[in-house]
Design a protein around this motif. Structure first.
Motif, PDB file in Angstrom:
ATOM      1  N   TYR A  99      43.632  35.596  28.841  1.00 15.35           N
ATOM      2  CA  TYR A  99      44.296  36.815  29.297  1.00 15.35           C
ATOM      3  C   TYR A  99      45.561  36.476  30.078  1.00 15.35           C
ATOM      4  O   TYR A  99      46.633  37.035  29.803  1.00 15.35           O
ATOM      5  N   TRP A 100      45.459  35.565  31.049  1.00 11.88           N
ATOM      6  CA  TRP A 100      46.637  35.221  31.846  1.00 11.88           C
ATOM      7  C   TRP A 100      47.684  34.472  31.023  1.00 11.88           C
ATOM      8  O   TRP A 100      48.886  34.579  31.288  1.00 11.88           O
ATOM      9  N   PRO A 148      40.771  39.265  24.998  1.00 16.54           N
ATOM     10  CA  PRO A 148      41.696  39.043  26.127  1.00 16.54           C
ATOM     11  C   PRO A 148      43.131  38.789  25.675  1.00 16.54           C
ATOM     12  O   PRO A 148      44.071  39.127  26.401  1.00 16.54           O
ATOM     13  N   MET A 151      44.493  42.304  25.151  1.00 20.22           N
ATOM     14  CA  MET A 151      44.685  42.988  26.429  1.00 20.22           C
ATOM     15  C   MET A 151      45.839  42.378  27.222  1.00 20.22           C
ATOM     16  O   MET A 151      46.641  43.088  27.834  1.00 20.22           O
ATOM     17  N   GLY A 152      45.949  41.060  27.201  1.00 21.25           N
ATOM     18  CA  GLY A 152      47.027  40.400  27.922  1.00 21.25           C
ATOM     19  C   GLY A 152      48.392  40.709  27.335  1.00 21.25           C
ATOM     20  O   GLY A 152      49.360  40.952  28.057  1.00 21.25           O
ATOM     21  N   SER A 155      49.310  44.184  28.360  1.00 22.67           N
ATOM     22  CA  SER A 155      49.734  44.229  29.764  1.00 22.67           C
ATOM     23  C   SER A 155      51.143  43.677  29.929  1.00 22.67           C
ATOM     24  O   SER A 155      51.948  44.220  30.693  1.00 22.67           O
TER      25      SER A 155
END
Length: 391
Positions: A99-100, A148, A151-152, A155
């Motif tokens: 994610y990050w 993820p 989603m990342g 974002s």
């Protein structure tokens, strides 16, 4: 909810500590989780240690996302290789790292690392046992690791959009301030031109009338009385125009009932008569068929003639000036007068010439001034129609 998000953004280390604590709890639970009919693998302590390393590595996900993905992926592969079931509980550190990675790097980098991670994890989960559960053991981890990344990326795109909106808002704010300053400057210059045109012309005529009256006082009292009457009319006119101008500035607008129409070429006879009372004879010549002009161009033409005749009143050597109006493809205005040799004021560029040139340019025209051979001439070319505004 918004307050919680803002608090998390202001305290990233505290947020990461809470996430790591949750990952540790879920990781330990995942290590000791055994499927129906399965036995717990040996070397549980090794799996616990690997899980702890993977969870602690998440502390570096914000600043070193690539390294964090590598460490957590290796830990997941080791856990799967020891025979532990790669459930979302054990894959959670890898999911947070992915994610990050998607938030802080480019889409290409995130999906490249993500694809390698998915291949390694799925390959470890499937192993060499190809049976009826192979699809379940491969699709499940792959979907949990894709989630993820999606989603990342979402974002990151949202943050980029918000940054673009903020940048546009800041640019609009700066542009609005610059435009306001530009409008103030343009309005100040317009007021300066109007005041100069009104005051300079009438005062020049009044000065000439006063000089004429002083010269004729003893020789021709009747003519002196007429000149003084004209002087009174001139000073009254300038006071009225100044009153109207100051009233507009003080009130922010104008009383429609108390204002006369803007002057135009139709008032040239009054202007020439005022010059004649000041001792300047104006020879008028009109070429072409006079036509009605737009209000802005009509006012500009009048002000240019007014300022040019004001200069002629002050500096003409012969007490006469010529005015030519040419109606063709454009309106040509030419005002000329003879000058005295060595006169320092004649032909010197001042506010009047600057104002005439600015007025001509404002309506799409031009103006040139020549001073040669003892003859001073102002020539302006103006359009016959108001130029269309550019978007």
């Amino acid at each position: 909810m918004t307050g919680l998000v803002e608090y998390a953004e202001r305290h990233p280390w505290l947020t990461d500590a809470i996430v790591v604590a949750a990952l540790l709890g879920s990781g330990v639970l995942g290590v000791h989780l055994v499927g129906p009919g399965d036995s717990r693998p040996e070397d549980v302590w090794v799996a616990d240690a690997v899980t702890v390393v993977a969870c602690l590595a998440v502390f570096g996900a914000r600043t070193h996302p690539r390294a964090t993905v590598v460490v957590t992926t290796v830990c997941a592969v080791v856990g799967g290789g020891l025979g532990f079931l790669l459930t979302p509980l054990l894959l959670a550190p890898v999911m947070v790292a992915l994610y990050w990675l998607a938030v802080t790097t480019t889409s290409r980098t995130a999906w490249t690392y993500g694809a390698v991670t998915i291949v390694l994890v799925v390959g470890t989960a499937v192993g060499a046992d190809i049976d009826e559960t192979v699809a379940l053991r491969s699709v499940g981890p792959a979907l949990w690791l894709v989630l993820p990344l999606v989603m990342g990326s979402r974002s990151r795109l949202r943050d980029a959009l918000l940054d673009a909106v903020r940048a546009r808002a800041e640019h609009a704010e700066r542009t609005r301030d610059d435009e306001a300053r530009l409008r103030v400057t343009e309005e100040r210059m317009r007021i300066a031109r109007d005041l100069h045109d009104v005051v300079a012309h009438h005062l020049a005529v009044a000065n000439a009338q006063a000089g004429t009256a002083a010269h004729l006082l003893r020789r021709s009292p009747e003519l002196t009385q007429k000149v003084l009457a004209d002087l009174q009319t001139t000073t009254s006119a300038v006071m009225l125009e100044l009153r109207d101008t100051v009233g507009v500035l003080r009130n922010g607008g104008a009383d429609e009932d108390g204002l006369e129409p803007a002057p135009g070429l139709a008032r040239l006879p009054e202007l020439i008569e005022a010059c004649a009372s000041a001792g300047l004879t104006v020879d008028v010549e009109v070429d072409g068929e006079p036509r009605e002009l737009p209000a802005g161009i009509d006012l500009t033409a009048y002000r240019i003639v007014q300022e040019a005749l004001t200069n002629a009143t002050k500096y003409s050597a012969s007490g006469s000036a010529s005015l030519r109006l040419g109606y063709g493809a454009r309106l040509i205005i030419a005002v000329a007068n003879e000058t005295r040799p060595g006169d320092p004021g004649a032909g010197r560029p001042g506010y009047g010439i600057v104002g005439m040139r600015e007025r001509a340019h404002a309506v799409g025209g031009d103006l040139r001034v020549s001073d040669a051979g003892g003859r001073f001439e102002v020539v302006s070319s103006l359009p016959l129609h108001t130029p269309a505004a550019t978007p």
